[in-house]
Structure formats: structure tokens, C-alpha cells
Design a protein around this motif. Structure first.
Motif, PDB file in Angstrom:
ATOM      1  N   ALA A 133      31.518  41.520  41.133  1.00  0.00           N
ATOM      2  CA  ALA A 133      32.244  40.515  40.349  1.00  0.00           C
ATOM      3  C   ALA A 133      31.309  39.426  39.827  1.00  0.00           C
ATOM      4  CB  ALA A 133      33.355  39.909  41.189  1.00  0.00           C
ATOM      5  N   ASN A 134      30.053  39.755  39.597  1.00  0.00           N
ATOM      6  CA  ASN A 134      29.104  38.761  39.100  1.00  0.00           C
ATOM      7  C   ASN A 134      29.560  38.249  37.731  1.00  0.00           C
ATOM      8  OD1 ASN A 134      26.767  37.216  39.352  1.00  0.00           O
ATOM      9  ND2 ASN A 134      25.575  38.673  38.145  1.00  0.00           N
ATOM     10  N   ASN A 135      29.716  36.927  37.617  1.00  0.00           N
ATOM     11  CA  ASN A 135      30.168  36.268  36.386  1.00  0.00           C
ATOM     12  C   ASN A 135      31.567  36.693  35.950  1.00  0.00           C
ATOM     13  OD1 ASN A 135      27.803  34.685  36.032  1.00  0.00           O
ATOM     14  ND2 ASN A 135      26.764  36.519  35.281  1.00  0.00           N
ATOM     15  N   LYS A 136      32.411  37.101  36.887  1.00  0.00           N
ATOM     16  CA  LYS A 136      33.799  37.455  36.604  1.00  0.00           C
ATOM     17  C   LYS A 136      34.700  36.731  37.591  1.00  0.00           C
ATOM     18  CE  LYS A 136      32.971  41.786  34.441  1.00  0.00           C
ATOM     19  NZ  LYS A 136      33.740  42.513  33.516  1.00  0.00           N
ATOM     20  N   CYS A 137      35.901  36.394  37.142  1.00  0.00           N
ATOM     21  CA  CYS A 137      36.883  35.750  38.020  1.00  0.00           C
ATOM     22  C   CYS A 137      37.483  36.798  38.953  1.00  0.00           C
ATOM     23  CB  CYS A 137      38.007  35.120  37.197  1.00  0.00           C
ATOM     24  SG  CYS A 137      37.440  33.901  35.992  1.00  0.00           S
TER      25      CYS A 137
ATOM     26  N   PHE B 263      51.194  44.683  60.541  1.00  0.00           N
ATOM     27  CA  PHE B 263      50.693  44.922  59.195  1.00  0.00           C
ATOM     28  C   PHE B 263      49.826  43.752  58.744  1.00  0.00           C
ATOM     29  CE2 PHE B 263      50.739  44.701  54.617  1.00  0.00           C
ATOM     30  CZ  PHE B 263      50.417  45.999  54.277  1.00  0.00           C
ATOM     31  N   THR B 264      48.631  44.070  58.274  1.00  0.00           N
ATOM     32  CA  THR B 264      47.677  43.075  57.785  1.00  0.00           C
ATOM     33  C   THR B 264      46.999  43.665  56.553  1.00  0.00           C
ATOM     34  OG1 THR B 264      47.304  42.433  60.089  1.00  0.00           O
ATOM     35  CG2 THR B 264      45.746  41.589  58.469  1.00  0.00           C
ATOM     36  N   GLU B 265      46.785  42.811  55.528  1.00  0.00           N
ATOM     37  CA  GLU B 265      46.177  43.302  54.298  1.00  0.00           C
ATOM     38  C   GLU B 265      45.180  42.299  53.746  1.00  0.00           C
ATOM     39  OE1 GLU B 265      48.236  45.230  50.618  1.00  0.00           O
ATOM     40  OE2 GLU B 265      48.197  43.055  50.274  1.00  0.00           O
ATOM     41  N   ALA B 266      44.045  42.805  53.289  1.00  0.00           N
ATOM     42  CA  ALA B 266      43.074  42.036  52.510  1.00  0.00           C
ATOM     43  C   ALA B 266      43.090  42.636  51.110  1.00  0.00           C
ATOM     44  CB  ALA B 266      41.683  42.129  53.122  1.00  0.00           C
ATOM     45  N   ARG B 267      43.083  41.759  50.079  1.00  0.00           N
ATOM     46  CA  ARG B 267      43.261  42.208  48.691  1.00  0.00           C
ATOM     47  C   ARG B 267      42.257  41.523  47.780  1.00  0.00           C
ATOM     48  NH1 ARG B 267      45.856  40.619  43.939  1.00  0.00           N
ATOM     49  NH2 ARG B 267      47.375  42.038  43.056  1.00  0.00           N
ATOM     50  N   LEU B 268      41.718  42.277  46.804  1.00  0.00           N
ATOM     51  CA  LEU B 268      40.756  41.736  45.849  1.00  0.00           C
ATOM     52  C   LEU B 268      40.925  42.442  44.513  1.00  0.00           C
ATOM     53  CD1 LEU B 268      38.169  40.026  45.203  1.00  0.00           C
ATOM     54  CD2 LEU B 268      36.839  41.952  46.109  1.00  0.00           C
ATOM     55  N   GLN B 269      40.949  41.644  43.432  1.00  0.00           N
ATOM     56  CA  GLN B 269      40.979  42.205  42.084  1.00  0.00           C
ATOM     57  C   GLN B 269      40.002  41.428  41.219  1.00  0.00           C
ATOM     58  OE1 GLN B 269      44.825  42.230  40.150  1.00  0.00           O
ATOM     59  NE2 GLN B 269      44.085  43.468  38.450  1.00  0.00           N
ATOM     60  N   VAL B 270      39.227  42.142  40.424  1.00  0.00           N
ATOM     61  CA  VAL B 270      38.278  41.532  39.489  1.00  0.00           C
ATOM     62  C   VAL B 270      38.971  41.430  38.139  1.00  0.00           C
ATOM     63  CG1 VAL B 270      36.016  41.749  38.389  1.00  0.00           C
ATOM     64  CG2 VAL B 270      36.329  42.514  40.757  1.00  0.00           C
ATOM     65  N   GLN B 271      38.881  40.237  37.514  1.00  0.00           N
ATOM     66  CA  GLN B 271      39.544  40.041  36.233  1.00  0.00           C
ATOM     67  C   GLN B 271      39.003  41.019  35.195  1.00  0.00           C
ATOM     68  OE1 GLN B 271      39.315  36.050  34.543  1.00  0.00           O
ATOM     69  NE2 GLN B 271      41.463  36.240  33.948  1.00  0.00           N
ATOM     70  N   GLY B 272      39.938  41.605  34.430  1.00  0.00           N
ATOM     71  CA  GLY B 272      39.571  42.604  33.440  1.00  0.00           C
ATOM     72  C   GLY B 272      39.742  44.021  33.948  1.00  0.00           C
ATOM     73  N   SER B 273      39.973  44.181  35.241  1.00  0.00           N
ATOM     74  CA  SER B 273      40.196  45.494  35.835  1.00  0.00           C
ATOM     75  C   SER B 273      41.652  45.597  36.295  1.00  0.00           C
ATOM     76  CB  SER B 273      39.278  45.700  37.037  1.00  0.00           C
ATOM     77  OG  SER B 273      39.629  46.885  37.727  1.00  0.00           O
ATOM     78  N   SER B 274      42.254  46.748  36.084  1.00  0.00           N
ATOM     79  CA  SER B 274      43.622  46.949  36.560  1.00  0.00           C
ATOM     80  C   SER B 274      43.647  47.419  38.015  1.00  0.00           C
ATOM     81  CB  SER B 274      44.346  47.966  35.679  1.00  0.00           C
ATOM     82  OG  SER B 274      43.664  49.214  35.726  1.00  0.00           O
ATOM     83  N   THR B 275      42.490  47.678  38.577  1.00  0.00           N
ATOM     84  CA  THR B 275      42.397  48.164  39.954  1.00  0.00           C
ATOM     85  C   THR B 275      42.525  47.007  40.947  1.00  0.00           C
ATOM     86  OG1 THR B 275      40.954  49.958  39.251  1.00  0.00           O
ATOM     87  CG2 THR B 275      40.963  49.424  41.600  1.00  0.00           C
TER      88      THR B 275
ATOM     89  N   TRP C 146      43.233  33.194  39.351  1.00  0.00           N
ATOM     90  CA  TRP C 146      41.943  33.727  38.922  1.00  0.00           C
ATOM     91  C   TRP C 146      40.918  32.598  39.076  1.00  0.00           C
ATOM     92  CZ3 TRP C 146      41.561  38.700  38.606  1.00  0.00           C
ATOM     93  CH2 TRP C 146      42.683  39.451  38.288  1.00  0.00           C
ATOM     94  N   GLU C 147      39.925  32.822  39.932  1.00  0.00           N
ATOM     95  CA  GLU C 147      38.967  31.752  40.242  1.00  0.00           C
ATOM     96  C   GLU C 147      37.613  32.322  40.624  1.00  0.00           C
ATOM     97  OE1 GLU C 147      41.376  29.802  43.220  1.00  0.00           O
ATOM     98  OE2 GLU C 147      40.479  30.985  44.812  1.00  0.00           O
ATOM     99  N   HIS C 148      36.703  31.409  40.966  1.00  0.00           N
ATOM    100  CA  HIS C 148      35.323  31.759  41.356  1.00  0.00           C
ATOM    101  C   HIS C 148      34.706  32.667  40.301  1.00  0.00           C
ATOM    102  CE1 HIS C 148      35.686  29.705  45.146  1.00  0.00           C
ATOM    103  NE2 HIS C 148      36.847  30.271  45.303  1.00  0.00           N
ATOM    104  N   CYS C 149      34.642  32.153  39.094  1.00  0.00           N
ATOM    105  CA  CYS C 149      34.259  32.938  37.926  1.00  0.00           C
ATOM    106  C   CYS C 149      32.759  33.008  37.678  1.00  0.00           C
ATOM    107  CB  CYS C 149      34.965  32.381  36.687  1.00  0.00           C
ATOM    108  SG  CYS C 149      36.767  32.341  36.878  1.00  0.00           S
ATOM    109  N   THR C 150      31.949  32.420  38.534  1.00  0.00           N
ATOM    110  CA  THR C 150      30.504  32.444  38.298  1.00  0.00           C
ATOM    111  C   THR C 150      29.814  33.457  39.168  1.00  0.00           C
ATOM    112  OG1 THR C 150      30.200  30.667  39.894  1.00  0.00           O
ATOM    113  CG2 THR C 150      30.372  30.071  37.571  1.00  0.00           C
TER     114      THR C 150
END
Length: 140
Positions: free
Chosen positions: A111-115, A80-92, A136-140
């Protein structure tokens, strides 16, 4: 020789020739940029030692982030291997997960200009899971 035999023999020779011309890349040849695609560059990584490394990439041309999880230990064996990504402000929460031999991903999101929060999970052959998740990082 009948037309069917000629056609079948041609198909086999063509398939064998294609395999010789374009062999599959070994797991060790997988790179984050190669998995995410053209225009993506690594901007961060996290190691889940000794299991593997998560990579965060960004494409400045389209404003998308991409996450991949590349196995170190157990590469070549389906675990089992997983890659995960969430954009701040989204529940997805975007995930690519399953029984993979070498990597999970790519997982991409605008995710332009979003963490973003990113990471994933690696499991060993016994089923023990090791999860790593950024803040929550890389917000630029």
C-alpha cells in the motif's frame, strides 16, 4: 529392547525436551510487531472497548501495511475475531477471520502511497458482533 521401542522412546523424550525448550507464548505475550513480523512498526490503533484493539502497522522496507486484531475480553476462549485490510483502488478486501483464542491476523498488503481502510470484528461468547472500520487513511 527392540529397535522400535528405542526409537519410540527417543521420539517421546525428544518431543518432551522440545516442549520444555520452546514453550508456546501465552496469548498475553502476542504483540502487533511479533504477529506481523520483522520490519513492521505500529502506525495507528483503534480500540473496540472492551473487546480488543486493532493495530495498523507499516513496513517502510517493503511498502506493506499489516493489520492484526488482538482480543482483550475473552482472550483464551475461541470466539469469532477478524482483522481486515483494503487498499484504495482495489475491490479486494483481505481478511483473516475465524474462531481464535487471542488474535486474528496478520493481514498484509502492498500500500505504498495508497490509502487503506482497516479494522475488523470481535464477537463475544453469545455471538454478538462488534465491528470497527476506519475511513480511507494513511495515504503516504
Amino acid at each position: 529392547m527392540t529397535a522400535f521401542r528405542v526409537l519410540a522412546r527417543t521420539a517421546v523424550v525428544t518431543a518432551l525436551g522440545a516442549a520444555l525448550v520452546a514453550p508456546a507464548l501465552p496469548a498475553s505475550a502476542a504483540t502487533p510487531e511479533g504477529i506481523c513480523g520483522s520490519g513492521y512498526r505500529v502506525i495507528d490503533h483503534m480500540t473496540s472497548s472492551p473487546w480488543g484493539t486493532y493495530y495498523l502497522l507499516y513496513n517502510s522496507g517493503n511498502g506493506h501495511n499489516c493489520v492484526v486484531a488482538i482480543k482483550a475480553r475473552g482472550a483464551g476462549t475461541k470466539t469469532f475475531t477478524e482483522a481486515r485490510l483494503q487498499v484504495q483502488g482495489s475491490s479486494t478486501i483481505l481478511r483473516d477471520s475465524g474462531q481464535f483464542e487471542s488474535y486474528a491476523g496478520p493481514v498484509r498488503a502492498y500500500a505504498n502511497n495508497k490509502c487503506v481502510q482497516w479494522g475488523g470484528r470481535f464477537s463475544d461468547w453469545t455471538g454478538q458482533t462488534f465491528a470497527t472500520l476506519s475511513g480511507w487513511e494513511h495515504c503516504t
